[in-house]
Design a protein around this motif. Structure first.
Motif, PDB file in Angstrom:
ATOM      1  N   GLU A 128       3.384  31.124  99.533  1.00 56.71           N
ATOM      2  CA  GLU A 128       3.261  30.097  98.502  1.00 56.71           C
ATOM      3  C   GLU A 128       1.801  29.807  98.199  1.00 56.71           C
ATOM      4  O   GLU A 128       1.429  29.589  97.039  1.00 56.71           O
ATOM      5  CB  GLU A 128       3.956  28.812  98.955  1.00 56.71           C
ATOM      6  N   GLU A 159      12.217  16.294  88.638  1.00 60.56           N
ATOM      7  CA  GLU A 159      13.257  16.909  87.813  1.00 60.56           C
ATOM      8  C   GLU A 159      12.769  17.190  86.400  1.00 60.56           C
ATOM      9  O   GLU A 159      13.069  18.250  85.818  1.00 60.56           O
ATOM     10  CB  GLU A 159      14.495  16.011  87.786  1.00 60.56           C
ATOM     11  N   GLY A 208      10.572  20.159  86.490  1.00 58.89           N
ATOM     12  CA  GLY A 208      11.365  21.369  86.629  1.00 58.89           C
ATOM     13  C   GLY A 208      11.972  21.816  85.315  1.00 58.89           C
ATOM     14  O   GLY A 208      12.060  23.018  85.032  1.00 58.89           O
ATOM     15  N   ARG A 253      10.234  22.417  95.443  1.00 57.43           N
ATOM     16  CA  ARG A 253      10.863  23.722  95.669  1.00 57.43           C
ATOM     17  C   ARG A 253      12.287  23.744  95.128  1.00 57.43           C
ATOM     18  O   ARG A 253      12.691  24.683  94.432  1.00 57.43           O
ATOM     19  CB  ARG A 253      10.877  24.040  97.164  1.00 57.43           C
ATOM     20  N   LYS A 254      13.065  22.713  95.475  1.00 56.85           N
ATOM     21  CA  LYS A 254      14.471  22.674  95.074  1.00 56.85           C
ATOM     22  C   LYS A 254      14.614  22.648  93.554  1.00 56.85           C
ATOM     23  O   LYS A 254      15.551  23.225  93.000  1.00 56.85           O
ATOM     24  CB  LYS A 254      15.154  21.463  95.694  1.00 56.85           C
ATOM     25  N   ALA A 255      13.697  21.979  92.885  1.00 56.24           N
ATOM     26  CA  ALA A 255      13.742  21.911  91.417  1.00 56.24           C
ATOM     27  C   ALA A 255      13.083  23.119  90.765  1.00 56.24           C
ATOM     28  O   ALA A 255      13.013  23.204  89.537  1.00 56.24           O
ATOM     29  CB  ALA A 255      13.059  20.626  90.942  1.00 56.24           C
ATOM     30  N   GLU A 256      12.601  24.044  91.595  1.00 57.72           N
ATOM     31  CA  GLU A 256      11.955  25.273  91.115  1.00 57.72           C
ATOM     32  C   GLU A 256      10.759  24.979  90.219  1.00 57.72           C
ATOM     33  O   GLU A 256      10.527  25.651  89.213  1.00 57.72           O
ATOM     34  CB  GLU A 256      12.972  26.178  90.407  1.00 57.72           C
ATOM     35  N   CYS A 259       0.486  32.690  96.110  1.00 58.98           N
ATOM     36  CA  CYS A 259       1.024  32.519  94.756  1.00 58.98           C
ATOM     37  C   CYS A 259       0.280  31.397  94.029  1.00 58.98           C
ATOM     38  O   CYS A 259       0.016  31.483  92.827  1.00 58.98           O
ATOM     39  CB  CYS A 259       2.511  32.168  94.817  1.00 58.98           C
ATOM     40  N   PRO A 290       7.016  25.342  89.535  1.00 55.58           N
ATOM     41  CA  PRO A 290       5.950  26.240  89.991  1.00 55.58           C
ATOM     42  C   PRO A 290       4.838  25.424  90.665  1.00 55.58           C
ATOM     43  O   PRO A 290       4.440  24.379  90.161  1.00 55.58           O
ATOM     44  CB  PRO A 290       5.448  26.901  88.700  1.00 55.58           C
ATOM     45  N   PRO A 303       7.602  38.561  91.273  1.00 55.91           N
ATOM     46  CA  PRO A 303       8.805  38.046  91.927  1.00 55.91           C
ATOM     47  C   PRO A 303       9.662  39.165  92.519  1.00 55.91           C
ATOM     48  O   PRO A 303       9.653  40.300  92.036  1.00 55.91           O
ATOM     49  CB  PRO A 303       9.544  37.339  90.782  1.00 55.91           C
TER      50      PRO A 303
END
Length: 402
Positions: A343, A273, A276, A304-307, A346, A309, A17
């Protein structure tokens, strides 16, 4: 002090990261035995390593060796005829009623010997290895009985001995209802929990337990029984979820602390959610999306917004994703799902390792991790996802061998 190897004059995509791709220009890597001892800009190479005669990589890109974290690589037979039938207008249901679909693969896999399954699986594995894969997950699920499920997992383990590759196995007994249990889904789940999974665990053949939570497969309550049994054996779980409908499978997976929930085209905001919050990895499978000509895209922006992976994988299987190219999978994830090339990379390195529970060992180029590296004849990391039908792999490095 003596060290095994020094790589120098390389672009190193550490995938850590921070900076894009974790990229180190004009970098160097020092390897001791099978571990990374030092990585950084070559001009900052510590004096203790300066006397080592290094391998000049002439500016080539170095990444972590790639990881295919969702495959059904071991199976018998082919479904090419069904592919042709579908293109000529036959529906999936029509094909299944005539003995096709997943149950045709079950029949072929049951009828194949271990040696036959090994011989059929090796070319598929070799195709992936030729594109930089050093770790692969392989599921059972085309036996649906004790003997064949064990046979498949033994073959998967043997593949790891036949080739220089790390194989992580997943028991997928809850994949479909076999003919002998037709109309008796609950009885079949009891059979999986009380007889098949214990036999598989007794032989130490499964690294994780998977299931298929869909209207055409098993309900969340039925999958819960399988997960509870897996938990009793100390096995991590993962789940095929929200591919064709939304039954709340991803939420169930997250509740059990699953390593991953896979497919996810119909995942809703609640599921996003919960994933996440739990850290459960989302594994997206563009090969199946492509082959089945699906139109419901996975909720990438919400993930993405909720991070959450996000990993990607080939889903190599005979019916819905006969894909044995991890590089094409990367391209598909960008063109079909609108992921970025970073992405995508990754998704087959750092996040794929997390999806298999081995992120502390591989997936990035960091001090202390396994020295499993891919060397590429490209100018920039984005080329790995950009090119179609082109393999720029120079070599795979594992331990002391290049």
């Amino acid at each position: 002090m003596s060290f095994s190897t020094l790589f120098r004059n390389a672009q190193i995509a550490t995938m850590t990261p921070g900076k894009s791709y974790g990229l180190i220009e004009n970098g160097a890597v020092v390897i001791s035995a099978d571990r990374i001892k030092w990585v950084g800009a070559e001009k900052e190479l510590p004096d203790e390593f300066a006397g080592i005669q290094g391998k000049n990589l002439e500016g080539r890109l170095v990444t972590p060796a790639l990881i295919d974290c969702h495959t059904h690589l071991v199976y018998g037979g082919s479904r090419a005829t069904e592919f042709e039938l579908r293109l000529n207008g036959a529906s999936y249901e029509e094909i299944a009623r005539n003995g096709g679909g997943i149950l045709s693969t079950v029949t072929a896999t049951r009828n194949a010997s271990e040696d036959e399954l090994l011989a059929q699986s090796l070319p598929r594995l070799d195709a992936l290895l030729s594109e930089g894969v050093a770790t692969i997950e392989i599921k059972s699920g085309y036996g649906l009985d004790i003997e064949t499920e064990i046979k498949m997992l033994r073959v998967a383990r043997q593949l790891g001995k036949e080739r220089s590759v790390r194989v992580k196995t997943s028991f997928l007994g809850a994949h479909a209802i076999p003919p002998e249990f037709s109309g008796k889904a609950d009885a079949y789940i009891d059979f999986v929990c009380e007889e098949v999974l214990p036999a598989v665990h007794y032989e130490n053949l499964a690294d994780a337990v998977d299931g298929f939570c869909e209207n055409i497969a098993f309900s969340p309550n039925q999958i819960s029984k399988v997960f509870e049994k897996a938990k009793s054996f100390g096995l991590p779980v993962k789940l095929h979820a929200e591919q064709l409908s939304n039954l709340g499978g991803a939420t169930l997976a997250a509740k059990y602390g699953a390593l991953s929930a896979d497919h996810l085209e119909f995942l809703d905001q609640t599921g996003v959610e919960v994933m996440g919050e739990s850290g459960t990895v989302a594994v997206l499978l563009p090969g199946a999306f492509y082959t089945l000509r699906e139109t419901q895209l996975p909720p990438l922006d919400s993930l993405r917004k909720a991070e959450v992976p996000i990993a990607i994988a080939t889903d190599c299987n005979p019916g819905s994703s006969p894909l044995t190219s991890i590089l094409l999978c990367m391209n598909m994830s960008c063109t079909l799902f609108r992921m970025t090339p970073e992405e995508a990379l990754c998704g087959v390195t750092i996040v794929a390792a997390q999806a298999l529970g081995i992120g502390d060992e591989v997936g990035t180029i960091e001090v202390g991790k396994k020295a499993e590296l891919a060397v590429w004849n490209v100018d920039q990391p984005a080329e790995l996802a950009y090119r179609v039908g082109f393999n720029p792999l120079e070599k795979i490095f594992k331990g002391d061998l290049l």
